[in-house]
Design an enzyme around this catalytic site. Structure first.
Site, PDB file in Angstrom:
ATOM      1  N   HIS A 170     -10.443   1.107   1.833  1.00 34.08           N
ATOM      2  CA  HIS A 170     -10.255   2.111   2.882  1.00 34.08           C
ATOM      3  C   HIS A 170     -11.469   1.986   3.797  1.00 34.08           C
ATOM      4  O   HIS A 170     -12.563   2.437   3.455  1.00 34.08           O
ATOM      5  CB  HIS A 170     -10.158   3.531   2.300  1.00 34.08           C
ATOM      6  CG  HIS A 170      -9.890   4.553   3.359  1.00 34.08           C
ATOM      7  ND1 HIS A 170      -8.698   5.228   3.462  1.00 34.08           N
ATOM      8  CD2 HIS A 170     -10.658   4.991   4.398  1.00 34.08           C
ATOM      9  CE1 HIS A 170      -8.738   6.033   4.518  1.00 34.08           C
ATOM     10  NE2 HIS A 170      -9.928   5.913   5.093  1.00 34.08           N
ATOM     11  N   HIS A 194      -4.509  -0.504   5.825  1.00 29.87           N
ATOM     12  CA  HIS A 194      -4.104   0.273   7.007  1.00 29.87           C
ATOM     13  C   HIS A 194      -5.022   0.064   8.209  1.00 29.87           C
ATOM     14  O   HIS A 194      -5.710   0.969   8.667  1.00 29.87           O
ATOM     15  CB  HIS A 194      -3.963   1.765   6.699  1.00 29.87           C
ATOM     16  CG  HIS A 194      -5.020   2.367   5.818  1.00 29.87           C
ATOM     17  ND1 HIS A 194      -6.357   2.247   6.052  1.00 29.87           N
ATOM     18  CD2 HIS A 194      -4.925   3.086   4.679  1.00 29.87           C
ATOM     19  CE1 HIS A 194      -7.028   2.879   5.118  1.00 29.87           C
ATOM     20  NE2 HIS A 194      -6.181   3.388   4.264  1.00 29.87           N
ATOM     21  N   ASP A 200       1.450   2.604   3.525  1.00 32.43           N
ATOM     22  CA  ASP A 200       0.619   3.796   3.325  1.00 32.43           C
ATOM     23  C   ASP A 200       1.473   5.055   3.384  1.00 32.43           C
ATOM     24  O   ASP A 200       1.002   6.116   3.792  1.00 32.43           O
ATOM     25  CB  ASP A 200      -0.538   3.856   4.328  1.00 32.43           C
ATOM     26  CG  ASP A 200      -1.618   4.842   3.910  1.00 32.43           C
ATOM     27  OD1 ASP A 200      -1.637   5.253   2.727  1.00 32.43           O
ATOM     28  OD2 ASP A 200      -2.444   5.210   4.759  1.00 32.43           O
ATOM     29  N   ARG A 248       2.089   9.443  -5.865  1.00 33.92           N
ATOM     30  CA  ARG A 248       1.736  10.737  -6.483  1.00 33.92           C
ATOM     31  C   ARG A 248       2.194  10.791  -7.940  1.00 33.92           C
ATOM     32  O   ARG A 248       2.333   9.771  -8.594  1.00 33.92           O
ATOM     33  CB  ARG A 248       2.295  11.926  -5.696  1.00 33.92           C
ATOM     34  CG  ARG A 248       2.150  11.853  -4.185  1.00 33.92           C
ATOM     35  CD  ARG A 248       0.724  11.816  -3.705  1.00 33.92           C
ATOM     36  NE  ARG A 248       0.669  11.993  -2.251  1.00 33.92           N
ATOM     37  CZ  ARG A 248      -0.300  11.522  -1.487  1.00 33.92           C
ATOM     38  NH1 ARG A 248      -1.325  10.858  -2.005  1.00 33.92           N
ATOM     39  NH2 ARG A 248      -0.301  11.739  -0.184  1.00 33.92           N
ATOM     40  N   LYS A 267      -9.265  -0.323  -5.827  1.00 34.20           N
ATOM     41  CA  LYS A 267      -9.316   0.338  -4.520  1.00 34.20           C
ATOM     42  C   LYS A 267     -10.677   0.976  -4.281  1.00 34.20           C
ATOM     43  O   LYS A 267     -11.173   1.741  -5.118  1.00 34.20           O
ATOM     44  CB  LYS A 267      -8.229   1.417  -4.463  1.00 34.20           C
ATOM     45  CG  LYS A 267      -8.215   2.242  -3.186  1.00 34.20           C
ATOM     46  CD  LYS A 267      -7.720   1.441  -1.986  1.00 34.20           C
ATOM     47  CE  LYS A 267      -7.912   2.188  -0.681  1.00 34.20           C
ATOM     48  NZ  LYS A 267      -6.724   2.866  -0.206  1.00 34.20           N
ATOM     49  N   HIS A 305       0.874  -1.194   0.000  1.00 35.62           N
ATOM     50  CA  HIS A 305       0.000   0.000   0.000  1.00 35.62           C
ATOM     51  C   HIS A 305       0.901   1.232   0.000  1.00 35.62           C
ATOM     52  O   HIS A 305       1.513   1.568   1.021  1.00 35.62           O
ATOM     53  CB  HIS A 305      -0.913   0.013   1.233  1.00 35.62           C
ATOM     54  CG  HIS A 305      -1.868   1.172   1.263  1.00 35.62           C
ATOM     55  ND1 HIS A 305      -3.219   1.013   1.491  1.00 35.62           N
ATOM     56  CD2 HIS A 305      -1.684   2.506   1.092  1.00 35.62           C
ATOM     57  CE1 HIS A 305      -3.807   2.200   1.461  1.00 35.62           C
ATOM     58  NE2 HIS A 305      -2.893   3.123   1.222  1.00 35.62           N
ATOM     59  N   ALA A 321      -3.824  14.710   5.490  1.00 34.72           N
ATOM     60  CA  ALA A 321      -3.566  13.431   6.164  1.00 34.72           C
ATOM     61  C   ALA A 321      -2.517  12.660   5.387  1.00 34.72           C
ATOM     62  O   ALA A 321      -2.622  12.517   4.172  1.00 34.72           O
ATOM     63  CB  ALA A 321      -4.862  12.625   6.232  1.00 34.72           C
ATOM     64  N   HIS A 359       1.564   5.386  -1.714  1.00 40.86           N
ATOM     65  CA  HIS A 359       1.202   6.556  -2.518  1.00 40.86           C
ATOM     66  C   HIS A 359       2.466   7.116  -3.156  1.00 40.86           C
ATOM     67  O   HIS A 359       3.379   7.535  -2.444  1.00 40.86           O
ATOM     68  CB  HIS A 359       0.539   7.628  -1.645  1.00 40.86           C
ATOM     69  CG  HIS A 359      -0.745   7.159  -1.033  1.00 40.86           C
ATOM     70  ND1 HIS A 359      -1.966   7.346  -1.645  1.00 40.86           N
ATOM     71  CD2 HIS A 359      -0.989   6.477   0.105  1.00 40.86           C
ATOM     72  CE1 HIS A 359      -2.918   6.808  -0.896  1.00 40.86           C
ATOM     73  NE2 HIS A 359      -2.347   6.268   0.175  1.00 40.86           N
TER      74      HIS A 359
HETATM   75  O1  DOR Z   1      -3.239   9.374   5.701  1.00 40.52           O
HETATM   76  C1  DOR Z   1      -3.644   9.109   4.580  1.00 40.52           C
HETATM   77  N1  DOR Z   1      -3.111   9.667   3.478  1.00 40.52           N
HETATM   78  N2  DOR Z   1      -4.654   8.259   4.468  1.00 40.52           N
HETATM   79  C2  DOR Z   1      -5.238   8.035   3.293  1.00 40.52           C
HETATM   80  O2  DOR Z   1      -6.158   7.265   3.268  1.00 40.52           O
HETATM   81  C3  DOR Z   1      -4.816   8.756   2.081  1.00 40.52           C
HETATM   82  C4  DOR Z   1      -3.438   9.195   2.179  1.00 40.52           C
HETATM   83  C5  DOR Z   1      -3.057  10.213   1.111  1.00 40.52           C
HETATM   84  O3  DOR Z   1      -3.323   9.978  -0.061  1.00 40.52           O
HETATM   85  O4  DOR Z   1      -2.451  11.214   1.472  1.00 40.52           O
HETATM   86 ZN    ZN Z   2      -3.321   5.105   1.552  1.00 42.59          ZN
END
Ligand code: DOR
Ligand code: ZN
Length: 346
Positions: free
Chosen positions: A137, A175, A248, A18, A100, A14, A264, A16
């Site tokens: 999620h 997560h 995550d 970007r 997802k 999991h 977040a 990210h």
């Molecule tokens: O903390 C998080 N950041 N939780 C998420 O579900 C998304 C992620 C984000 O893409 O920044």
């Molecule tokens: Zn995530």
């Protein structure tokens, strides 16, 4: 006492990454240690079609550091308009590994997610037929529900009904943050797995809120009280193959985090393996780190574990950067709050 640990090269189930300058800046932090990662589709706009996923995959491959041996495992972002045939074709060709599910409004860039779960029934049924896993999620977005209860309520209101209505659907609870989630996975009778992040094995809501608000500990699902963190540590280190690593790791620039309405996400790719070794060592479970980081995930996704290995060595506290400079701006690296003694041999 153990001072050296060799494990199969890990994967991140999991992540990210970007896009654009941020992608280029954070990708080396993952490829240094990890062989594969499930790449989240919550870009703006999101990765919703197989065409989007193919184009995003090309952008990731183009951004790889020279010599990196890394495979991005792509996902599609489930919307109420998702075409089951598109999912099936993308899965059959190997382009995507999973789909997802974001409840609309649950987190960063989730506005296109699902509000009416009946509208995605056809896609979920098709995914069950073809063996395409659903990454979830798991938080309700009902404003009446306290943010600390949103995972537990999601299990009862949404996840359990979906799993009962869709036999054979393989689901990953992403997560996991609660003892309730751990128990739900333990009680399940197949087809259910869960990722656990590095930071949720370490922090509690006190890290976020005591002594001033600490935006770099803010993520979703939000960190819970210590007994939940301890249940996660028990699950990760306990040898149950249904639990595996998904960091995550979610980069946001420092200005976006240190704001009156901060984003977040916790960025932990850089020091995740050092953090995990510390957690597993404390539990007397270093011999189970390989299962959590390198074996259980591939087994759930029916992929072979990596052939290569990495070695962690214990020594003086590891120096790691507080901040990664990216073309999009600085990104703060997760601070576990204690010294890290295990370093990955480079
Ligand atoms: O903390 C998080 N950041 N939780 C998420 O579900 C998304 C992620 C984000 O893409 O920044
Ligand atoms: Zn995530």
């Amino acid at each position: 006492m153990m001072n050296s640990l060799t494990i199969r090269r890990p994967d991140d189930w999991h992540l990210h990454l970007r896009d654009g300058a941020m992608l280029a800046g954070v990708l080396p932090e993952t490829t240094r240690h990890f062989a594969r990662a499930i790449v989240m589709p919550n870009l703006i706009p999101p990765v919703v079609t197989s065409q989007d996923a193919a184009a995003y995959r090309e952008r990731i491959l183009a951004a790889l550091p020279a010599g990196a041996d890394f495979t991005p495992l792509m996902t599609l972002y489930l919307t109420e308009e998702t075409d089951p045939a598109d999912v099936a074709a993308a899965h059959a060709s190997g382009l995507i590994t999973a789909v997802k599910l974001y409840p609309a409004g649950a987190t960063t860039n989730s506005a296109s997610g699902v509000t009416d779960f009946d509208k995605v029934r056809g896609v979920l049924e098709r995914m069950a037929e073809i063996g395409c896993p659903l990454c979830v999620h798991g938080e309700v977005v009902d404003p009446e529900i306290d943010i600390f209860d949103r995972e537990a309520v999601f299990i009862d209101r949404v996840l359990d009904p979906i799993r009962r209505a869709t036999p054979g659907l393989r689901v990953v609870m992403e997560h996991l943050t609660t003892a309730d989630g751990v128990q739900y996975v333990r009680d399940s009778d197949g087809g259910l797995g869960a990722t656990i992040t590095t930071h949720h094995l370490i922090i509690t809501r006190n890290h976020l809120l005591v002594g001033g608000i600490k935006p770099h500990y803010y993520c979703l699902p939000v960190a819970k009280r210590a007994r939940h963190r301890d249940a996660l540590v028990g699950a990760a280190t306990g040898g149950d193959a249904r639990f595996f690593l998904g960091t995550d790791s979610a980069p946001h620039t420092d200005p976006a985090k240190e704001s009156a309405c901060g984003c977040a996400g916790i960025f932990s790719s850089t020091n995740t393996l050092s953090c995990l070794a510390e957690v597993f060592e404390r539990e007397g479970a270093l011999d189970r780190l390989e299962a959590f980081a390198s074996l259980n995930g591939p087994a759930f996704y029916s992929l072979p574990p990596n052939e290569e290995t990495i070695t962690l060595t214990k020594g003086l506290p590891v120096a790691y950067p507080e901040t990664i400079e990216t073309g999009a701006g600085p990104v703060t690296v997760f601070d576990p709050g204690f010294p890290l003694h295990w370093a990955v041999d480079e």
